[in-house]
Write a protein that holds these residues in place. Structure first.
Motif, PDB file in Angstrom:
ATOM      1  N   THR A 142       0.841  -1.197   0.000  1.00 40.83           N
ATOM      2  CA  THR A 142       0.000   0.000   0.000  1.00 40.83           C
ATOM      3  C   THR A 142       0.879   1.251   0.000  1.00 40.83           C
ATOM      4  O   THR A 142       2.032   1.227   0.437  1.00 40.83           O
ATOM      5  N   ALA A 143       0.296   2.337  -0.492  1.00 39.54           N
ATOM      6  CA  ALA A 143       1.018   3.617  -0.518  1.00 39.54           C
ATOM      7  C   ALA A 143       0.020   4.749  -0.692  1.00 39.54           C
ATOM      8  O   ALA A 143      -1.040   4.575  -1.303  1.00 39.54           O
ATOM      9  N   ILE A 144       0.361   5.903  -0.128  1.00 38.51           N
ATOM     10  CA  ILE A 144      -0.386   7.131  -0.407  1.00 38.51           C
ATOM     11  C   ILE A 144       0.352   7.830  -1.547  1.00 38.51           C
ATOM     12  O   ILE A 144       1.523   8.200  -1.416  1.00 38.51           O
ATOM     13  N   TYR A 145      -0.331   7.986  -2.675  1.00 40.19           N
ATOM     14  CA  TYR A 145       0.341   8.471  -3.882  1.00 40.19           C
ATOM     15  C   TYR A 145      -0.634   9.312  -4.714  1.00 40.19           C
ATOM     16  O   TYR A 145      -1.761   8.892  -4.968  1.00 40.19           O
ATOM     17  N   LYS A 146      -0.186  10.499  -5.098  1.00 42.11           N
ATOM     18  CA  LYS A 146      -0.994  11.418  -5.910  1.00 42.11           C
ATOM     19  C   LYS A 146      -2.357  11.676  -5.269  1.00 42.11           C
ATOM     20  O   LYS A 146      -3.386  11.761  -5.955  1.00 42.11           O
ATOM     21  N   THR A 199      -4.974   6.704  -1.625  1.00 44.81           N
ATOM     22  CA  THR A 199      -4.390   5.535  -0.978  1.00 44.81           C
ATOM     23  C   THR A 199      -4.519   4.358  -1.931  1.00 44.81           C
ATOM     24  O   THR A 199      -5.627   3.969  -2.317  1.00 44.81           O
ATOM     25  N   TRP A 200      -3.364   3.809  -2.333  1.00 43.69           N
ATOM     26  CA  TRP A 200      -3.336   2.752  -3.330  1.00 43.69           C
ATOM     27  C   TRP A 200      -3.011   1.403  -2.700  1.00 43.69           C
ATOM     28  O   TRP A 200      -2.219   1.313  -1.760  1.00 43.69           O
ATOM     29  N   CYS A 201      -3.602   0.381  -3.274  1.00 45.30           N
ATOM     30  CA  CYS A 201      -3.289  -0.996  -2.925  1.00 45.30           C
ATOM     31  C   CYS A 201      -2.803  -1.685  -4.195  1.00 45.30           C
ATOM     32  O   CYS A 201      -3.456  -1.576  -5.240  1.00 45.30           O
ATOM     33  N   ALA A 202      -1.660  -2.355  -4.130  1.00 45.91           N
ATOM     34  CA  ALA A 202      -1.108  -3.032  -5.308  1.00 45.91           C
ATOM     35  C   ALA A 202      -0.740  -4.465  -4.954  1.00 45.91           C
ATOM     36  O   ALA A 202      -0.279  -4.744  -3.838  1.00 45.91           O
ATOM     37  N   TRP A 203      -0.940  -5.354  -5.900  1.00 44.75           N
ATOM     38  CA  TRP A 203      -0.556  -6.758  -5.759  1.00 44.75           C
ATOM     39  C   TRP A 203       0.521  -7.047  -6.796  1.00 44.75           C
ATOM     40  O   TRP A 203       0.303  -6.837  -7.989  1.00 44.75           O
ATOM     41  N   TYR A 204       1.670  -7.504  -6.350  1.00 41.55           N
ATOM     42  CA  TYR A 204       2.810  -7.683  -7.245  1.00 41.55           C
ATOM     43  C   TYR A 204       3.347  -9.111  -7.165  1.00 41.55           C
ATOM     44  O   TYR A 204       3.254  -9.786  -6.135  1.00 41.55           O
TER      45      TYR A 204
END
Length: 241
Positions: free
Chosen positions: A166-170, A173-178
């Motif tokens: 997760t990250a706070i971006y632009k 709050t984003w959640c990403a699966w990599y």
């Protein structure tokens, strides 16, 4: 009476504005200049809320991410398809009315921009976009999300075990699966910087969602091509305005 005429005028201006957004030019069908060789090509299903008053009806678009050794390119497949149709019809000598009919029948995408990362040099991004017949290129310093990995969350996407970050971006709050089994720090849009390819991402309100739907490894030396050499440079504030 005056009020009705004013409303009609606004509707006509709005319709004209929407039509102008779709005008294709020679700048859209240029072959472009090689800036890297494709290593991977990933297809994403993107959905986004265009009107927050109707958040239950998101717009859907098929997107493509081309990944090279350094440069990546993210764009709409529908826009690419329309550019190809336009180029073929021009080469055949078809009239503009015939070309417009062909394009209308092919379906029009909602995403007109293209995003290059690490171009024109490492650490910079180039966003190509336009309005009417004008074409703009906005070059900016890339900003990486400050990801925090959630070690206890996993998911299976396209057959790959993925971890969550997760990250706070632009401002979101984003959640990403990599996927760590694909050790490429890339992803859709401006999302990148994880120790694996991002196969799924969404913001906390689900106003923007990216879901990988397919992936292929490219072995035929296909170029990633930069198509903004004829575009007018523009600053971010001016582009947003």
């Amino acid at each position: 009476m005056k009020r009705n005429l004013f409303i009609l005028l606004l509707l006509l201006v709005s319709m004209h504005f929407e039509a102008q957004i779709r005008v294709l030019t020679s700048a859209d069908i240029t072959k472009g200049i090689p800036c890297d060789k494709q290593r991977f090509r990933i297809a994403y299903d993107m959905s986004f809320v265009k009107d927050t008053l109707h958040s239950d009806k998101p717009v859907k678009e098929s997107m493509i991410l081309e990944i090279g050794s350094s440069v990546s390119l993210f764009y709409s497949y529908a826009a690419f398809h329309n550019d190809s149709i336009y180029a073929d019809d021009i080469a055949k000598g078809l009239s503009q009315s015939a070309i417009n009919e062909h394009l209308n029948n092919s379906g029009v995408g909602q995403i007109s921009w293209k995003l290059y990362k690490n171009y024109p040099q490492k650490g910079l991004s180039s966003l190509l976009d336009g309005l009417g017949m004008e074409r703009y290129c906005c070059v900016e310093k890339m900003q990486m999300p400050d990801w925090k990995v959630c070690s206890d969350s996993t998911a299976l996407i396209l057959g790959y075990n993925c971890r969550k970050a997760t990250a706070i971006y632009k401002g979101r709050t984003w959640c990403a699966w990599y996927a760590e089994d694909i050790p490429i720090g890339e992803g859709p849009w401006k999302l990148s910087g994880l120790p694996g390819l991002i196969l799924r991402a969404y913001d906390s309100q689900r106003q923007y969602v990216f879901e990988a739907s397919g992936m292929e490894q490219i072995k035929d030396n296909t170029d990633i091509r930069y198509k903004g050499e004829k575009f007018e440079p523009i600053e971010r504030k001016a582009l947003d305005k």
